[in-house]
Design an enzyme around this catalytic site. Structure first.
Site, PDB file in Angstrom:
ATOM      1  N   SER A 160      -8.057  51.832 -43.723  1.00 53.69           N
ATOM      2  CA  SER A 160      -6.806  51.310 -44.266  1.00 53.69           C
ATOM      3  C   SER A 160      -5.740  51.417 -43.198  1.00 53.69           C
ATOM      4  O   SER A 160      -5.341  52.520 -42.814  1.00 53.69           O
ATOM      5  CB  SER A 160      -6.399  52.102 -45.506  1.00 53.69           C
ATOM      6  OG  SER A 160      -5.098  51.740 -45.896  1.00 53.69           O
TER       7      SER A 160
ATOM      8  N   ASP B 256     -16.204  58.135 -45.222  1.00 57.31           N
ATOM      9  CA  ASP B 256     -14.843  58.422 -44.775  1.00 57.31           C
ATOM     10  C   ASP B 256     -13.912  57.269 -45.082  1.00 57.31           C
ATOM     11  O   ASP B 256     -14.329  56.117 -45.152  1.00 57.31           O
ATOM     12  CB  ASP B 256     -14.826  58.686 -43.269  1.00 57.31           C
ATOM     13  CG  ASP B 256     -15.228  57.447 -42.497  1.00 57.31           C
ATOM     14  OD1 ASP B 256     -16.425  57.211 -42.333  1.00 57.31           O
ATOM     15  OD2 ASP B 256     -14.325  56.689 -42.072  1.00 57.31           O
TER      16      ASP B 256
ATOM     17  N   SER C   4      -9.606  38.668 -58.954  1.00 56.43           N
ATOM     18  CA  SER C   4      -9.775  39.121 -60.337  1.00 56.43           C
ATOM     19  C   SER C   4     -10.859  40.184 -60.370  1.00 56.43           C
ATOM     20  O   SER C   4     -11.886  40.065 -59.698  1.00 56.43           O
ATOM     21  CB  SER C   4     -10.184  37.955 -61.235  1.00 56.43           C
ATOM     22  OG  SER C   4      -9.085  37.108 -61.458  1.00 56.43           O
TER      23      SER C   4
ATOM     24  N   HIS D  94      -6.924  52.294 -51.935  1.00 58.22           N
ATOM     25  CA  HIS D  94      -6.168  51.269 -52.649  1.00 58.22           C
ATOM     26  C   HIS D  94      -4.690  51.619 -52.519  1.00 58.22           C
ATOM     27  O   HIS D  94      -3.957  51.701 -53.509  1.00 58.22           O
ATOM     28  CB  HIS D  94      -6.614  51.157 -54.109  1.00 58.22           C
ATOM     29  CG  HIS D  94      -6.833  49.739 -54.532  1.00 58.22           C
ATOM     30  ND1 HIS D  94      -6.566  49.255 -55.779  1.00 58.22           N
ATOM     31  CD2 HIS D  94      -7.285  48.676 -53.833  1.00 58.22           C
ATOM     32  CE1 HIS D  94      -6.846  47.967 -55.846  1.00 58.22           C
ATOM     33  NE2 HIS D  94      -7.292  47.602 -54.677  1.00 58.22           N
ATOM     34  N   ASN D  95      -4.278  51.836 -51.276  1.00 59.18           N
ATOM     35  CA  ASN D  95      -2.954  52.385 -50.996  1.00 59.18           C
ATOM     36  C   ASN D  95      -1.812  51.430 -51.317  1.00 59.18           C
ATOM     37  O   ASN D  95      -0.929  51.751 -52.107  1.00 59.18           O
ATOM     38  CB  ASN D  95      -2.850  52.773 -49.514  1.00 59.18           C
ATOM     39  CG  ASN D  95      -3.931  53.757 -49.113  1.00 59.18           C
ATOM     40  OD1 ASN D  95      -4.480  54.454 -49.968  1.00 59.18           O
ATOM     41  ND2 ASN D  95      -4.244  53.825 -47.829  1.00 59.18           N
ATOM     42  N   HIS D  96      -1.830  50.279 -50.711  1.00 62.99           N
ATOM     43  CA  HIS D  96      -0.691  49.371 -50.886  1.00 62.99           C
ATOM     44  C   HIS D  96      -0.544  48.895 -52.330  1.00 62.99           C
ATOM     45  O   HIS D  96       0.557  48.937 -52.881  1.00 62.99           O
ATOM     46  CB  HIS D  96      -0.813  48.171 -49.940  1.00 62.99           C
ATOM     47  CG  HIS D  96      -0.761  48.561 -48.491  1.00 62.99           C
ATOM     48  ND1 HIS D  96       0.151  49.473 -48.008  1.00 62.99           N
ATOM     49  CD2 HIS D  96      -1.489  48.171 -47.428  1.00 62.99           C
ATOM     50  CE1 HIS D  96      -0.045  49.626 -46.699  1.00 62.99           C
ATOM     51  NE2 HIS D  96      -1.038  48.845 -46.327  1.00 62.99           N
TER      52      HIS D  96
ATOM     53  N   ASN E  85     -14.328  53.219 -45.171  1.00 61.40           N
ATOM     54  CA  ASN E  85     -13.299  52.216 -45.333  1.00 61.40           C
ATOM     55  C   ASN E  85     -12.156  52.548 -44.378  1.00 61.40           C
ATOM     56  O   ASN E  85     -11.916  53.701 -44.073  1.00 61.40           O
ATOM     57  CB  ASN E  85     -12.863  52.262 -46.815  1.00 61.40           C
ATOM     58  CG  ASN E  85     -11.684  51.383 -47.127  1.00 61.40           C
ATOM     59  OD1 ASN E  85     -10.621  51.881 -47.469  1.00 61.40           O
ATOM     60  ND2 ASN E  85     -11.854  50.085 -47.022  1.00 61.40           N
TER      61      ASN E  85
ATOM     62  N   HIS F 128      -8.295  43.757 -43.465  1.00 64.53           N
ATOM     63  CA  HIS F 128      -8.943  44.468 -44.560  1.00 64.53           C
ATOM     64  C   HIS F 128     -10.424  44.104 -44.673  1.00 64.53           C
ATOM     65  O   HIS F 128     -11.266  44.968 -44.914  1.00 64.53           O
ATOM     66  CB  HIS F 128      -8.203  44.140 -45.853  1.00 64.53           C
ATOM     67  CG  HIS F 128      -8.680  44.902 -47.038  1.00 64.53           C
ATOM     68  ND1 HIS F 128      -8.471  46.252 -47.176  1.00 64.53           N
ATOM     69  CD2 HIS F 128      -9.357  44.508 -48.139  1.00 64.53           C
ATOM     70  CE1 HIS F 128      -8.991  46.649 -48.305  1.00 64.53           C
ATOM     71  NE2 HIS F 128      -9.551  45.615 -48.918  1.00 64.53           N
TER      72      HIS F 128
END
Ligand SMILES: Nc1ncnc2c1ncn2[C@@H]1O[C@H](COP(=O)(O)OP(=O)(O)O)[C@@H](O)[C@H]1O
Ligand SMILES: [Mg+2]
Lengths: 265, 762, 86, 86
Positions: free
Chosen positions: B557, B517, B334, B115-117, B555, B64
């Site tokens: 993923s 993208d 956080s 922010h898939n997972h 980004n 990541h």
């Protein structure tokens, strides 16, 4: 801190806070727009005042001074996050105490308009009766909403005709107006239901109430957002006054011209 | 508010201790490092890492954060950029977000991220913090965020788990974005069973700034102070970066700390305002948002992008949970935190701004001239590294890739479904289908009005916001991807995604300028997935070059797969365009009676991968052919038409073809039209069904006022672009009347189109 | 009618923005005796008839599946309460 | 540290949209033993030190002025709770 210090970087260049026209009768008349840390539509309210021909002054929630403004708008947003109840914490802001004091005392008291979160703040501060709970469908809803102006005699509605209809955006999560039946009857009886939803109640508000006033008519709370229907090209797609271009609705402008008219007249 | 110093004695692993106990076993495997990677850390340090160093390397070297599998391919985005493409680029790939010059001293920055997972695990908070994270990227460039978008992909609409995800994710996007006062101006909602266990939640943010306000993430100038401000540091998402985002799901994995982050949008709203005040007062030298890998990332990136080193006392970090260990503090994700570098003279001014907004902060240390990143715990050294080795010199893999053997079979399997007997029913079925139906149920939960600058939003082709109130200068953005096209041919699929976003922006009237993208894929350790990835990047980079629009950031993923099954390759492409004056933007519908309706472009029998084939349960063949030269000409025509006031409405054709395009244009303002297909069918040698359902590219439908028809036709002829008059706007008859085939009352069309999402989720 | 009360609180390690906002507001109205605030939910389920073991089991099931989000919240109580009691 | 719990429930005569939605959802997951649901709030105020009468009075004041809105809500409890107790 003073109001002058809080001018934050604004998009679209410096926001003129002075009136457009130097020798207008509105010269010297100012409408204060309150900024809480979580206010969102404060800049829009400033713009609306300006487009109506007036001058806006930004007021800071922590201030103890109203800077001699002639009217106050408490704009939409999430004043202090509003996780507890919309407006619950803002009620205790130092500036709110000043506003509450200035707003009571009859028809010539300070005109105050609470839009959306501002309306919630006014109910929490007991300047207006009733309260707002979650929309009956539990979702945030953003849509162009048709309203009927039922009282065109308040400080904020004189530019409209009684029973005139307008279309302005509605956007909120906690917009269901509730009050006990006695209060509701009183509001109806005294002509204090200022706006009513037409063509469908978007949130379950009692008796389709979208906006109310105090007895004197200087304090008005309104759930939908007139400041988002003041500039052709950036408003709703429709107007109650007939065909408009894309996002051409400006039915909300009358709210701001009403108070300016009252202040000079 | 002053920083209270917290000092706790742990049995901490200091650098001295690491030197003294070389044989000590460390949990590198649990932290996601491979054996060779751990060895590399030891090599770099010339000793075993301390616990805190291990924490830093493991999160920063995760897929990541380090892009270790994708890096070798992503280089093409830089390599294939020509000088002409760089013309408007103020900041390119590599920073928190790219910055594009839009004229008059204004610039915009925009970026899309996944922010898939996290959204699968906890839909509301996952989606909410996705918005929060991308917005902080935008702030950290020195910009005021002005809008967000949310390309979303879910499993089958009727799967029992889909409602949970849809409700949570949509509410989370709205809950966070609405509270920040950012209008949501567009996105996507796609349903496909391939996303069942791996919904895609991508979030895009765009911000506006003056050229001179650009801020970069670097810590320079020895003696300058380093400060952490915003929310306190808690146990949130520890291991989130390395475990959640980089590994396949394995719910049996023990987690000591919550891997879920909870967002506080109010804290972020305050952070936005106070950062803008910091920028305005020129109080910060460098600034970095805290996202994945938290303080590890911020300190090592700031230090390695600067000209020296950094010294940090970690016990100065304000904590929400006092039991956190140094390693955990370094890894914590956080939300709503930022780190900045401030000259000693500006410390007072900085603190005054924090106090005004009631934001907590603590001074962590200072920039040094040593070139080392030193972190101490109560005066004892626990990290002593070259920050570049943490932030930039992570492992890089040339993962093996190979073209899937099954692809030939899939590509040979062209759609051979019979034609529907009733075209009217077919159009209704298409417009009510999960992917083509109205997304109002979603978008009505988003504020599109706030800030008062939204000139177009859903359902128009692009979101348009005004930047300068004086001149009307503004931008348009659209995001697009078609996973089915990419599955059939990842190289072409990526190019098609770019072409669609580009076309959407041009259809709204804006000049396309730059690209961001978000590449959503399965496991890079699967050579077939890796091939899809490589082909996608190659396709996107090539197409960007051909269209002359650079990628400015984005980004990746990976690991979006459950068991052995990966999602369709899904390259979400966002294109940004510019308007000299947003007043001339073109809406995606017609309105005026008697205006002529033209179809631009040609139509071939291209149903493979189409929505129609999808509705018949078929996925095979090749995606529609792409002609980027034609796309360029089409875009130029659409922008010109807008500039010269030649059209009153325009809609590009993509998924669902002409049937969807005409239906959406009629629904936009609830105005009917009479359409004739015969001439088109004859010219292009196709039948009515193909005319309506083919997804041929480089097409758009426009509504031309009578008075402009000659000029419009002349312009198309001059550019040698095919155009054909296919009908006329008809305000009398409340219907889409396709003469000789069907008459579809708008009310009925609307009922079908708008009923689907409420039926499933209402 | 008897009621079953279900209390749900944010997990201690999870950020509670609501509680944080309240904790920030208390001193502003002069209430300085508190070190922290957490805001949770309280549900009252009215039982139509007698509270059998089975109904209580249903309430427990509702508490963990529908009324709370186990990823970020704990069910801290499922209990029958007396009329007007707590 | 000792905690004071404050329970706030919607007034019986005020419609509770969230409670209503839950009541509607329960039968859908097979839980049919309930006649109605009300959703309220539970606050836990942590006290830094001893719970004196004054602190308890502060909590009562917070409960009625800030934590609840008397137009729509009732404060149903303000009470010190034992560590880990209810
Ligand atoms: N999740 C979403 N958030 C915001 N807007 C959305 C979302 N999904 C779809 N939209 C909007 O709805 C409209 C129709 O979407 P779509 O058919 O995907 O557009 P297009 O085919 O032009 O790319 C567009 O304006 C799009 O931006
Ligand atoms: Mg489009």
């Amino acid at each position: 801190m003073s109001a002058a210090d809080i001018e934050t970087p604004l998009i679209g260049g410096p926001q003129p806070v002075a009136s457009n026209n130097d020798d207008s009768p509105l010269n010297g008349v100012t409408v204060g727009v309150v900024t809480f840390p979580g206010s969102l539509d404060d800049r829009d309210a400033v713009r609306a005042v300006r487009l109506a021909g007036g001058s806006a002054v930004q007021l800071w929630h922590g201030d103890h001074d109203l800077h001699e403004v002639d009217a106050v708008i408490i704009p939409g947003g999430f004043s202090y996050g509003d996780y507890l109840r919309a407006g619950a914490i803002s009620r205790f802001a130092p500036l709110m105490e000043q506003i509450a004091r200035a707003a009571s005392g009859g028809p010539d008291a300070l005109p105050v308009l609470g839009i959306c979160n501002g309306f919630q703040v006014l109910t929490e501060a007991h300047l207006l009766p009733g309260s707002m709970i979650k929309n009956n469908h539990l979702h945030f809803i953003c849509r162009d909403q048709r309203l009927r102006v039922e009282n065109a005699e308040t400080s904020w509605t004189s530019a409209y005709a009684r029973d005139e209809e307008i279309v302005i955006p509605l956007k909120n999560q906690d917009g269901q107006f509730v009050a006990d039946n006695r209060t509701l009857d009183e509001l109806e009886g005294e002509g204090r239901v200022v706006f009513r939803y037409v063509d469908g109640n978007p949130n379950g508000s009692r008796r389709d109430i979208a906006g109310i006033s105090n007895i004197a008519g200087n304090v008005v709370g309104l759930m939908p957002h007139p400041e988002h229907a003041v500039e052709a090209g950036f408003g709703p797609d429709s107007s109650a006054r007939g065909e408009v271009g894309v996002r051409g609705g400006t039915d909300g402008l009358g709210i701001f011209t009403s108070v300016l008219k009252k202040l000079v007249g | 508010m002053t920083a209270e110093t917290t000092s706790r004695k742990f049995n901490i692993d200091t650098v001295a201790n690491a030197e003294a106990t070389p044989g000590q076993a460390l949990p590198w495997a649990e932290l996601g490092l491979k054996e060779n990677e751990y060895q590399r850390v030891e090599e770099i340090l010339g000793r075993r890492p301390t616990g805190a160093e291990l924490a830093m390397y493991s999160v920063m070297w995760s897929e990541h954060c380090s892009y270790k599998s994708s890096k070798v391919h992503l280089r093409q985005f830089g390599d294939k950029v020509t000088d002409a493409m760089k013309e408007h680029l103020l900041v390119g790939i590599g920073e928190n977000a790219g910055v594009v010059d839009i004229g008059d001293g204004w610039a915009v920055t925009f970026k899309v991220e996944s922010h898939n997972h996290p959204s699968f695990v906890e839909p509301y908070q996952g989606a909410a913090t996705g918005v929060g994270g991308i917005v902080r990227d935008i702030i950290s460039m020195g910009a005021r965020p002005v809008a967000v978008m949310d390309p979303l992909r879910f499993g089958a609409i009727d799967h029992p788990d889909t409602a949970r995800l849809v409700h949570g994710i949509v509410a989370g996007i709205g809950g966070y974005g609405n509270s920040l006062g950012l209008p949501n101006i567009g996105g996507e909602v796609v349903f496909d069973s391939v996303y069942q266990g791996n919904p895609l939640v991508n979030a895009l943010a765009v911000g506006v700034l003056r050229h001179e306000d650009i801020r970069l993430a670097n810590a320079s100038g020895a003696g300058n102070r380093v400060v952490l401000f915003g929310a306190r540091t808690g146990g949130d998402g520890i291991g989130g970066a390395s475990v959640l985002a980089s590994e396949s799901f394995d719910s049996s994995k023990p987690s000591k700390r919550p891997a879920v982050q909870v967002g506080d949008p109010f804290a972020e709203k305050v952070l936005i305002e106070c950062c803008l005040e910091l920028f305005k007062a020129s109080v910060v030298e460098g600034i970095q948002d805290l996202g994945a890998a938290g303080i590890s990332c911020a300190t090592s990136e700031l230090a390695s992008n600067g000209d020296g080193g950094m010294h940090v006392e970690l016990t100065n970090v304000l904590l929400r949970d006092p039991s956190l260990t140094p390693g955990e503090i370094l890894m914590s994700e956080s939300q709503e935190r930022m780190m900045a570098v401030v000259t000693p003279e500006n410390v007072g001014a900085f603190e005054a701004i924090m106090d005004r907004w009631a934001v907590e902060y603590s001074w962590l240390g200072e920039v040094t001239g040593t070139g080392r990143l030193i972190i101490e715990w109560d005066g004892e050294k626990i990290v002593d590294v070259d920050p570049r080795t943490v932030a930039h010199e992570g492992p890089v893999y040339e993962r093996p890739y190979s073209r899937p053997a099954w692809l030939d079979g899939v590509q040979a399997d062209a759609f051979a479904g019979g034609q529907p007997t009733d075209l009217r029913e077919a159009v209704l079925e298409l417009m009510a289908s999960p992917n083509m139906c109205s997304k109002d149920w979603v978008t009505d939960q988003y504020d599109r009005y706030v800030q008062g600058n939204t000139a177009l939003a859903m359902p128009d082709d692009a979101g348009v916001v005004r930047v300068d109130e004086e001149t009307g200068l503004g931008v348009a953005i659209s995001t697009d991807a078609n996973g089915r096209y990419s599955y059939l041919n990842p190289y072409e699929g990526a190019r098609l995604a770019l072409a669609e976003a580009y076309r959407n922006v041009a259809t709204s009237g804006a000049e396309p300028l730059a690209v961001t993208d978000c590449l959503n894929f399965g496991s890079p350790e699967d050579p077939e997935v890796m091939w899809q990835f490589a082909e996608t990047v190659r396709g996107l980079a090539d197409a960007c070059q051909e269209l002359g629009v650079p990628v400015t950031g984005g980004n990746v993923s990976l690991y979006n797969q459950t068991g052995g099954v990966a999602i369709h390759p899904t390259p979400v492409v966002g294109v940004l365009g510019v308007f000299d004056d947003v007043a001339r933007r073109t809406p995606s519908g017609w309105r005026e009676d008697g205006q002529a309706i033209y179809l631009l472009g040609t139509t071939a029998a291209e149903l493979d991968g189409s929505e129609w084939a999808n509705l018949r349960g078929h996925l095979g063949g090749q995606p529609p052919a792409l002609d980027l030269a034609a796309e360029k000409t089409l875009a130029a025509i659409l922008v010109n038409c807008s500039r010269d006031g030649m059209i009153d409405g325009a809609h590009d054709l993509s998924e669902g073809g002409l049937a969807a395009g005409l239906s959406e244009m009629a629904l936009r303002f609830g105005v009917g039209a009479r359409i004739g297909l015969d001439e088109l069918c004859e010219r292009d040698g196709i039948d009515a069904f193909t005319a309506l359902f083919s997804e041929s590219q480089a097409r758009a439908v426009v509504a031309v006022p009578r008075s402009e028809e000659v000029r419009f036709n002349d312009m198309c002829t001059a550019r040698n672009f095919p155009t054909i008059r296919i009908g006329v706007v008809d305000t009398e008859n409340q219907a889409l009347d396709v003469q000789g085939y069907f008459n579809l009352p708008i009310a009925q069309l609307r009922e079908a189109h708008e009923g689907t999402l409420p039926k499933h989720f209402g | 009618m008897p009621r079953i009360v279900v209390d749900v609180m944010p997990k201690p390690e999870i950020l509670d923005p609501q509680g944080k906002a309240i904790a920030g507001a208390l001193p502003r109205i002069g209430l300085t005796g508190f070190a922290g605030v957490r805001q949770g939910k309280r549900f009252e389920l009215t039982v139509d008839g007698e509270v059998t073991a089975e109904v209580l089991e249903q309430a427990r099931h509702a508490a963990t599946t529908l009324l709370s989000n186990p990823v970020i919240e704990d069910v801290t109580r499922v209990e029958v309460i007396e009329e007007d009691g707590q």
